[in-house]
Design a protein around this motif. Structure first.
Motif, PDB file in Angstrom:
ATOM      1  N   VAL C 137      -7.836  -9.505  -4.015  1.00 19.94           N
ATOM      2  CA  VAL C 137      -7.715  -8.685  -5.367  1.00 19.94           C
ATOM      3  C   VAL C 137      -6.394  -7.831  -5.402  1.00 19.94           C
ATOM      4  N   THR C 138      -6.394  -7.136  -4.147  1.00 21.18           N
ATOM      5  CA  THR C 138      -5.135  -6.373  -3.992  1.00 21.18           C
ATOM      6  C   THR C 138      -3.733  -7.133  -4.156  1.00 21.18           C
ATOM      7  N   GLY C 139      -3.798  -8.285  -3.764  1.00 18.81           N
ATOM      8  CA  GLY C 139      -2.434  -9.346  -3.961  1.00 18.81           C
ATOM      9  C   GLY C 139      -2.350  -9.513  -5.339  1.00 18.81           C
ATOM     10  N   LEU C 140      -3.508  -9.994  -6.069  1.00 21.69           N
ATOM     11  CA  LEU C 140      -3.221 -10.393  -7.546  1.00 21.69           C
ATOM     12  C   LEU C 140      -2.681  -9.149  -8.227  1.00 21.69           C
ATOM     13  N   VAL C 141      -3.471  -8.066  -8.062  1.00 22.35           N
ATOM     14  CA  VAL C 141      -2.901  -6.870  -8.803  1.00 22.35           C
ATOM     15  C   VAL C 141      -1.601  -6.601  -8.854  1.00 22.35           C
ATOM     16  N   TRP C 142      -1.115  -6.410  -7.641  1.00 18.25           N
ATOM     17  CA  TRP C 142       0.144  -5.990  -7.437  1.00 18.25           C
ATOM     18  C   TRP C 142       1.225  -7.017  -7.764  1.00 18.25           C
ATOM     19  N   GLN C 143       0.680  -8.234  -7.751  1.00 20.16           N
ATOM     20  CA  GLN C 143       1.444  -9.435  -8.401  1.00 20.16           C
ATOM     21  C   GLN C 143       1.808  -9.147  -9.521  1.00 20.16           C
ATOM     22  N   TRP C 144       0.718  -8.790 -10.459  1.00 20.04           N
ATOM     23  CA  TRP C 144       0.934  -8.350 -11.759  1.00 20.04           C
ATOM     24  C   TRP C 144       1.652  -7.180 -12.122  1.00 20.04           C
ATOM     25  N   ILE C 145       1.477  -6.122 -11.375  1.00 20.39           N
ATOM     26  CA  ILE C 145       2.277  -5.027 -11.596  1.00 20.39           C
ATOM     27  C   ILE C 145       3.778  -5.150 -11.311  1.00 20.39           C
ATOM     28  N   PHE C 150       6.926  -8.365 -17.123  1.00 22.17           N
ATOM     29  CA  PHE C 150       5.916  -7.523 -17.719  1.00 22.17           C
ATOM     30  C   PHE C 150       5.697  -6.193 -17.041  1.00 22.17           C
ATOM     31  N   GLY C 151       5.914  -6.165 -15.605  1.00 21.02           N
ATOM     32  CA  GLY C 151       5.495  -5.120 -14.765  1.00 21.02           C
ATOM     33  C   GLY C 151       6.333  -3.796 -14.833  1.00 21.02           C
ATOM     34  N   LEU C 152       6.608  -3.198 -13.716  1.00 23.92           N
ATOM     35  CA  LEU C 152       7.172  -1.983 -13.735  1.00 23.92           C
ATOM     36  C   LEU C 152       8.676  -2.026 -14.274  1.00 23.92           C
ATOM     37  N   ILE C 174      13.990  -8.767  -0.452  1.00 20.36           N
ATOM     38  CA  ILE C 174      13.195  -7.443  -0.304  1.00 20.36           C
ATOM     39  C   ILE C 174      11.775  -7.943  -0.533  1.00 20.36           C
ATOM     40  N   ALA C 175      11.461  -9.186  -0.698  1.00 25.39           N
ATOM     41  CA  ALA C 175      10.071  -9.721  -1.077  1.00 25.39           C
ATOM     42  C   ALA C 175       8.941  -8.978  -0.215  1.00 25.39           C
ATOM     43  N   ILE C 176       9.214  -9.044   1.272  1.00 21.58           N
ATOM     44  CA  ILE C 176       8.122  -8.520   2.053  1.00 21.58           C
ATOM     45  C   ILE C 176       7.853  -7.153   1.809  1.00 21.58           C
ATOM     46  N   PHE C 177       8.655  -6.245   1.154  1.00 19.00           N
ATOM     47  CA  PHE C 177       8.621  -4.999   0.761  1.00 19.00           C
ATOM     48  C   PHE C 177       7.471  -5.002  -0.421  1.00 19.00           C
ATOM     49  N   GLY C 178       7.465  -6.023  -1.177  1.00 23.12           N
ATOM     50  CA  GLY C 178       6.499  -6.041  -2.173  1.00 23.12           C
ATOM     51  C   GLY C 178       5.168  -6.068  -1.691  1.00 23.12           C
ATOM     52  N   ILE C 179       4.991  -6.921  -0.675  1.00 21.73           N
ATOM     53  CA  ILE C 179       3.601  -7.032   0.004  1.00 21.73           C
ATOM     54  C   ILE C 179       3.519  -5.835   0.686  1.00 21.73           C
ATOM     55  N   LEU C 180       4.462  -5.200   1.331  1.00 17.95           N
ATOM     56  CA  LEU C 180       4.193  -3.610   1.981  1.00 17.95           C
ATOM     57  C   LEU C 180       3.647  -2.644   0.932  1.00 17.95           C
ATOM     58  N   ILE C 181       4.282  -2.801  -0.102  1.00 20.90           N
ATOM     59  CA  ILE C 181       3.711  -1.866  -1.118  1.00 20.90           C
ATOM     60  C   ILE C 181       2.192  -1.885  -1.289  1.00 20.90           C
ATOM     61  N   ALA C 182       1.599  -3.353  -1.419  1.00 22.77           N
ATOM     62  CA  ALA C 182       0.412  -3.571  -1.689  1.00 22.77           C
ATOM     63  C   ALA C 182      -0.511  -3.190  -0.273  1.00 22.77           C
TER      64      ALA C 182
END
Ligand SMILES: Nc1ncnc2c1ncn2[C@@H]1O[C@H](COP(=O)(O)OP(=O)(O)OP(=O)(O)O)[C@@H](O)[C@H]1O
Ligand SMILES: [Mg+2]
Lengths: 322, 361, 312
Positions: C137-145, C150-152, C174-182
Motif C-alpha cells: 500500500v505504501t509503495g503504491l501511494v507514493w508511486q502515485w504521489i 500528475f503528482g508532486l 535518484i530513484a532509490i531516494f523515491g523509495i527512501l521517502i516512502a
C-alpha cells in the motif's frame, strides 16, 4: 483541608502574621512579580514545536488524503486536476470497480476475491499461530524444562534471519508434506514465522504473572492443560488481544509469503492489489488503483485506530525482539 | 536582618488539585530548615517551587531579598541535591561538577578552583576521573552535593538526599551534612520524612500535612510543645500515648477518663484552654515504670502486655484497665507478660489537645 | 517455576540411582509435547533451513537443488553480476540514509512530543498509522504521489515553477531516494515510539538538575539525554538494519526494481533468481550474503545485550 486553614488551628499563620518583618512589608508593598509566570501562548518555542508537528503531520497524512480524494474522482478530473485537490464531483464508481471488476490477468472479478482470500488466510493463521505460540510461551514460562531456553534462543535469533534464507527449504518441506500451494501450507508458514515474536510476547507475560497462582493450581492437582485453560487463559485476555493485533495486521499485510506459497486463485489481497496496479496491459485507471489500495489498507487501519494503546504495546513488544 | 528565603501566600495547584495552600514561610540567613512530613504532603512540591522547577499558581518567593517568583532556577542563586542523585551518567565526576559552570561561561581557572575546593571539602578528590556508575551510593551523594557546592550559592535545597542509602551510611552522611552546614554557614532547606534526620540536623523544623505547615519551630519546641495532635503523634517513637477524656477547668484543672483522673495544676495551659472533651498525651519516655513510678505525682496499676528490648533501653506495652500504654524503661529490666507493673508520670510533661480540632490546650 | 528449576537441578546432581533417567525424560512430558512445534520451528526451519541454504549456496544448483559442490563459484558470479552490485549499492545508500534519518527524525519527533504538549495522542496516532499499512500500500501511494505527470512535480510546476523537476521514480540516478521517502514515511513512527518510551524512562530529576545548572534544553538533550539513551538507540539501530536487509515489498510495489535496474535490492534478487530465473544457486548465494549482513549487526548487539545482562 479547609479546616486546617482556619487561623485558630494553624499556629504558623498566626505567627507569620505577627512576625512580618518590615522587609516583608516593603516587599509586599513593592509587590513585583506574583503568581504564575505569564507565558505567551504564541511563544517562539510553542510556534516551533507545534509548527514542526503540524508540518510533519501534514506530510504523514498527505498520502491518506491523496488516496481518498483520488479514489473519489472520475478519470477526466484526474487528468486535468491536481492530485491533492478534493473531488469536484464525488463518484463511488472506482470503489465499485476496484472491488468487483478490476482485472488481474484473465480474472476480472476485482479485489473482492483477494479480500476473501486474505480473510481465509488471516483468520485461521492468526488463530493457529496464537494458540501454538501461547502454549509454547506458557510451557517456557511455567514448566521450565531442559533445553527450553536453548530452543527459545534459537527461535529469537531466527527472527532476525532474512526470510529469503529460509524460503526455499520451506518450499521443500511443504512440498514433501504435500501442502505447497495450499491454504494449509500458508497457515503453517505464518505460524512458523510468527512464532518468535508471539512466543516471546506470551512467555514474558506468563513470567510476569505471580508464580503462586501456578503453584496453587498445581497443588490443587491441575495438569498442564487444566492450568492453561482454566487459570492462564482467563487472565490473559489483554495479551491475547495484543497478539491478535500483531498477527492480524502482520498476516494481512504480508506479500512475500503470499506470492511464494500460494497459487493465483489463492493470492491474498496485497498480491492481487500489486498485480492490478502494476499490470502493464490496459489504460491506467488511477482512481480505481487508489480505491483498491485504500481497500487493502482498510483492515489494518481499522484495527490500528480501534486498538490505540494496545497496538503501541504490541509493536513495543515486537521491537524488543527486533 | 532580611530573611534568606521568604515565601508569601504560596499556592500551587496541579490542574484542579491544590497541593499547597496559601503557604507562608521565612528562613533566616544561615538557617538549617527541615521540611518534615509523611509521603505526599507536598514537601518536594514546596522545594521545587522554591527552586523554580514548578510554576507556582499564586504567591511570591524571595531569595536574598530578590523577588525570584518568575526567575529561572539557574538564576535564583540556589543549588539542589536530589534523592536519586541525578548525576549525569556519561560524564566523570569532574564533568558533573563543572558542566553547569562551563555552560555559564566561567573562566577555566575559576572552574578548576571551584571544583578543587568542592572536592576537597567533600573528600572526593580521588574520584574526580571516575564515572558515577563506578561510585558507591554515599560517594554519589557526595558528588551530588558537590554539584550544588560549586555553584557558590547562598541557598542549598536537599530533597531526601539520604533516603536511597542504607542505615549506617545514612547516619554517617547525616553527620557530614551537619558539619558541612557549620563550615559553609549557608541557608539549607532539607526535605525528609525521617524524624531522626529532622531532629538532629534542623535549626527549625516545619511539619507539613496536606499541603499546609502544621508547626514551625526548633526541634525542642516541636518535641516539647507540639502545636496539635498530628505533630504530637508524628514526632517521637514509639508514638505518644493518647487518652481521650474530659478536661475540667473548674476550680483546679483536671483531666478525667474512664478509670483515671489526673490533676493538672503543674501543666502549662495555653491562653484559650476551656473545659470540654479533650485528648491527653504522654510520651513513652515520660512514663516511668517499676520503682521510678513511685516518685511520680500520678501513678497507675498495670500489667505487662508486651516487651520489646532494644538493648540500650526497653519498650514495654502495659495494660491498665482496657487501655494500652507504652513506656520506655532504661536498661534491660527482666519483665514477663502479665506481671504487674506500676506506671507513673508527671502531668507537667503531658500534652493536652482539644478533641474537636486537635489543637494544643 | 524457580522451584521447578531447582528440582530439576537437584535431580541432575544426586539422582535416585535406578529411576533417574526415565523420570527426567518423563518429567513435564505434556509440556515437552506441547513445545514440539517450537522445537521443530527452531531446529528444522530456522537452524536447519539456514544451514541448508548456506550449504547449497556452494553448489551448482539451477532448476532444482543439486548437491554438486563448486566452491565459491556462485559467489564469484554473484559479485560479477551488475544487477547484484547495484542492489548492494542501493541497499547501502538506502540503509545509510534510512538509518540516519530514522534515528534523527524519530528522536526529534519524540523529543517534540515529550514537551508536555496538547493533543499528544492525536499527533502520535498520526505519526504511527503508516506503520500499520502494508508496504504494498505504501509503495503504491507514493508511486502515485511521485508520478511526474500528475503528482508532486506537476503540481509545483502548476504553481509557476515551470522547470521544477522531481521525478525520482523515473530518474535512475535518484530513484532509490523515491523509495527512501516512502520507507521513512512508513517506518519513522515506530522509531519515534521507541524513542519516546526511552525519553519517558529517563529520571525526571536529571532534567531538574540540568535546569538548576542552567543548561539549555538542546544541550541537555545532546550531552546528557542522548548518551543516556544509548540502549534505545542500539535497539532502534538493530531494528532498522534488519528491516533494511529485508526490503522487498516496497520496491516491488513502488518501482518493480526500475527504472531499468536502478532500484534493485538484494531481497528481490534472491526472489527473482530462486522463483523466476530458475537459478537456485545464485539465489542461495545471494541470500547467504544477506544473512551475513544481518549477522554483522545482530551478533555484536546480542553479545553486548546478553553479555551485559550477565554482568549485572
Ligand atoms: N505532577 C503532578 N500532578 C498532579 N499531582 C501531583 C504531581 N506531583 C505531585 N502531585 C501530588 O502532590 C502531592 C504532593 O507531592 P510531593 O511530591 O510534594 O510529596 P512529598 O511530600 O514529596 O512526598 P514523598 O515523601 O513521597 O516524596 C501528592 O499528593 C502528589 O500526588
Ligand atoms: Mg518527595
Amino acid at each position: 483541608m479547609g479546616k486546617l486553614r482556619d487561623p485558630d488551628c494553624n499556629p504558623l499563620q498566626a505567627r507569620a502574621e505577627t512576625v512580618l518583618t518590615d522587609y516583608a512589608a516593603r516587599a509586599q508593598a513593592a509587590s513585583g512579580p506574583r503568581g504564575r509566570k505569564p507565558r505567551r501562548r504564541l511563544s517562539g518555542r510553542n510556534i516551533m514545536i507545534y509548527g514542526t508537528l503540524f508540518v510533519v503531520s501534514v506530510y504523514y497524512l498527505l498520502p491518506l488524503w491523496v488516496m481518498v480524494v483520488t479514489s473519489l474522482k472520475g478519470m477526466p478530473e484526474i487528468r486535468l486536476g491536481n492530485i491533492f485537490a478534493p473531488p469536484v464531483e464525488i463518484t463511488f464508481e472506482p470503489w465499485v470497480k476496484a472491488w468487483a471488476e478490476a482485472c488481474t490477468g484473465l480474472n476480472c472479478d476485482g479485489l473482492s476475491r483477494g479480500f476473501w482470500n486474505s480473510v481465509r488466510i488471516t483468520v485461521p493463521s492468526a488463530l493457529v499461530s496464537i494458540f501454538i505460540a501461547s502454549v509454547n510461551g506458557y510451557a517456557l514460562a511455567n514448566w521450565r524444562f531442559r533445553g527450553g531456553e536453548a530452543f527459545f534462543t534459537i527461535l529469537i535469533f531466527g527472527a532476525f534471519i532474512p526470510y529469503q534464507v529460509m524460503l526455499y527449504p520451506m518450499v521443500i518441506l511443504l512440498r514433501e508434506a504435500g501442502l505447497y500451494g495450499s491454504l494449509t501450507g500458508l497457515i503453517v508458514v505464518h505460524t512458523v514465522f510468527g512464532m518468535p515474536i508471539v512466543t516471546l510476547l506470551f512467555r514474558n507475560y506468563f513470567t510476569s504473572l505471580p508464580e503462586e497462582l501456578f503453584k496453587a493450581a498445581r497443588v490443587d492437582g491441575a495438569g498442564f492443560w487444566g492450568i492453561y485453560f482454566r487459570v492462564m487463559l482467563p487472565m490473559s485476555l489483554p495479551i491475547f488481544t495484543v497478539a491478535m493485533i500483531i498477527q492480524i495486521t502482520g498476516i494481512w499485510n504480508d506479500f512475500l509469503f503470499g506470492t511464494v506459497f500460494t497459487r493465483p486463485n489463492l493470492y491474498p489481497m496485497t498480491v492481487q492489489l500489486n498485480n492490478i496496479v502494476n499490470s502493464v496491459q490496459g489504460v491506467k485507471e488511477y482512481n480505481v488503483n487508489m480505491a483498491a489500495t485504500l481497500l487493502t489498507g482498510l483492515v489494518p487501519l481499522a484495527i490500528y485506530f480501534a486498538s490505540g494503546k494496545l497496538f503501541v504495546r504490541g509493536i513495543a513488544a515486537g521491537a524488543v525482539k527486533g | 536582618m532580611q530573611p534568606s528565603i521568604a515565601i508569601r501566600d504560596l499556592t500551587l495547584a496541579f490542574g484542579a488539585v491544590e497541593v499547597l495552600h496559601d503557604l507562608n514561610l521565612e528562613v533566616g540567613q544561615g538557617e538549617f530548615l527541615v521540611l518534615l512530613g509523611s509521603s505526599g504532603c507536598g514537601k518536594s512540591t514546596l522545594l521545587n517551587c522554591i527552586a523554580g522547577l514548578l510554576d507556582i499558581t499564586d504567591g511570591q518567593i524571595f531569595i536574598q531579598g530578590k523577588n525570584v517568583t518568575w526567575e529561572e532556577p539557574s538564576r535564583r542563586g540556589i543549588g539542589m541535591v536530589f534523592q536519586s542523585y541525578a548525576l549525569y551518567p556519561q560524564m566523570t565526576v569532574e564533568g558533573n561538577l563543572s558542566f553547569g559552570l562551563k555552560n555559564a561561561g566561567l573562566p577555566r581557572a575559576e572552574i578548576a578552583a571551584r571544583v578543587a575546593r568542592a572536592a576537597r571539602i567533600l573528600q572526593i578528590e580521588p574520584l574526580l576521573k571516575r564515572k558515577p556508575a563506578a561510585l558507591s551510593g554515599g560517594q554519589r551523594q557526595r558528588v551530588a552535593i558537590g554539584r550544588a557546592l560549586v555553584r557558590d550559592v547562598d541557598v542549598f535545597l536537599f530533597d531526601e538526599p539520604l533516603s536511597n542509602l542504607d542505615a549506617k551510611l545514612r547516619a554517617d552522611l547525616r553527620v557530614e551534612i551537619k558539619q558541612l552546614h557549620q563550615q559553609l554557614e549557608n541557608t539549607m532547606i532539607y526535605v525528609t520524612h525521617d524524624q531522626v534526620e529532622a531532629m538532629t540536623l534542623a535549626d527549625r523544623i516545619a511539619i507539613m500535612k496536606g499541603g499546609s505547615i502544621m508547626q514551625l519551630g526548633s526541634p525542642k519546641e516541636i518535641y516539647n510543645r507540639p502545636a496539635n495532635r498530628y505533630v504530637a503523634e508524628f514526632i517521637g517513637s514509639p508514638t505518644m500515648n493518647m487518652i481521650e477524656g474530659n478536661l475540667d477547668m473548674q476550680i483546679t484543672p483536671s483531666f478525667s477518663a474512664e478509670g483515671m483522673s489526673v490533676p493538672l495544676q503543674t501543666y502549662a495551659f495555653g491562653s484559650d484552654a476551656a473545659s470540654g472533651p479533650a485528648v491527653f498525651g504522654i510520651r513513652p519516655e515520660h512514663v516511668e515504670a517499676g520503682e521510678g513510678a513511685e516518685a511520680m505525682p500520678v501513678r497507675l496499676d498495670a500489667a505487662v502486655d508486651l516487651v520489646e528490648p532494644l538493648g540500650s533501653d526497653t519498650l514495654v506495652r502495659a495494660r491498665a484497665g482496657d487501655r494500652n500504654l507504652w513506656a520506655r524503661m532504661p536498661g534491660q529490666p527482666d519483665l514477663r507478660p502479665r506481671q504487674p507493673l506500676r506506671l507513673g508520670f508527671d502531668p507537667a510533661r503531658a500534652h493536652l489537645f482539644r478533641l474537636s480540632d486537635d489543637t494544643r490546650l | 517455576m524457580r522451584a521447578e528449576a531447582a528440582a530439576t537441578g537437584r535431580g541432575a546432581t544426586s539422582p535416585p540411582p535406578s529411576a533417574a533417567p526415565p523420570r527426567r525424560l518423563l518429567r513435564n512430558l505434556t509440556a515437552k509435547i506441547a513445545a514440539i512445534p517450537m522445537v521443530l520451528t527452531a531446529l528444522v526451519v530456522f537452524l536447519g533451513g539456514t544451514v541448508w541454504t548456506v550449504v547449497y549456496s556452494f553448489t551448482s544448483s539451477r532448476m532444482l537443488p543439486r548437491a554438486e559442490f563448486v566452491g565459491l563459484e556462485q559467489y564469484d558470479r554473484l559479485w560479477s553480476t551488475r544487477r547484484w552490485v547495484i542492489s548492494i549499492e542501493n541497499l547501502a545508500i538506502y540503509g545509510l540514509c534510512s538509518l540516519v534519518f530514522s534515528l534523527v527524525i524519530g528522536f526529534v519527533l519524540a523529543a517534540l512530543l515529550d514537551q508536555k504538549i496538547r493533543y499528544e495522542n492525536a499527533f502520535r496516532t498520526i505519526l504511527l498509522y503508516p506503520f500499520a499499512l502494508s508496504f504494498i500500500v505504501t509503495g503504491l501511494v507514493w508511486q502515485w504521489i511521485l508520478d511526474p505527470e500528475f503528482g508532486l512535480q506537476s503540481i509545483i510546476r502548476g504553481l509557476g515553477f515551470e522547470n521544477f523537476t522531481f521525478d525520482p521514480l523515473y530518474n535512475p540516478d535518484i530513484a532509490i531516494f523515491g523509495i527512501l521517502i516512502a520507507g521513512l514515511w512508513q517506518g519513522t513512527g515506530l522509531i519515534m515510539i521507541l524513542m519516546l518510551a526511552g525519553l519517558r524512562g529517563i529520571d525526571g530529576e536529571i532534567w531538574k538538575a540540568s535546569r538548576v545548572d542552567g543548561i539549555p534544553a538542546w544541550k541537555t538533550y545532546l550531552f546528557i539525554i542522548v548518551p543516556m539513551m544509548r540502549p534505545v538507540f542500539i535497539t532502534a539501530l538493530v531494528l532498522i538494519t534488519s528491516g533494511i536487509v529485508k526490503l522487498y515489498d516496497l520496491v516491488v510495489a513502488q518501482t518493480g526494481g526500475g527504472p531499468g535496474i536502478a532500484t534493485e535490492v538484494p531481497a528481490k534478487y534472491v526472489y527473482d533468481y530462486m522463483f523466476g530465473g530458475q537459478n537456485l544457486g545464485q539465489g542461495f548465494a545471494a541470500s547467504t550474503m544477506m544473512l551475513l549482513a544481518v549477522a554483522i549487526v545482530v551478533i555484536p548487539w546480542a553479545m553486548l545485550e546478553f553479555g551485559g545482562k550477565r554482568r549485572g
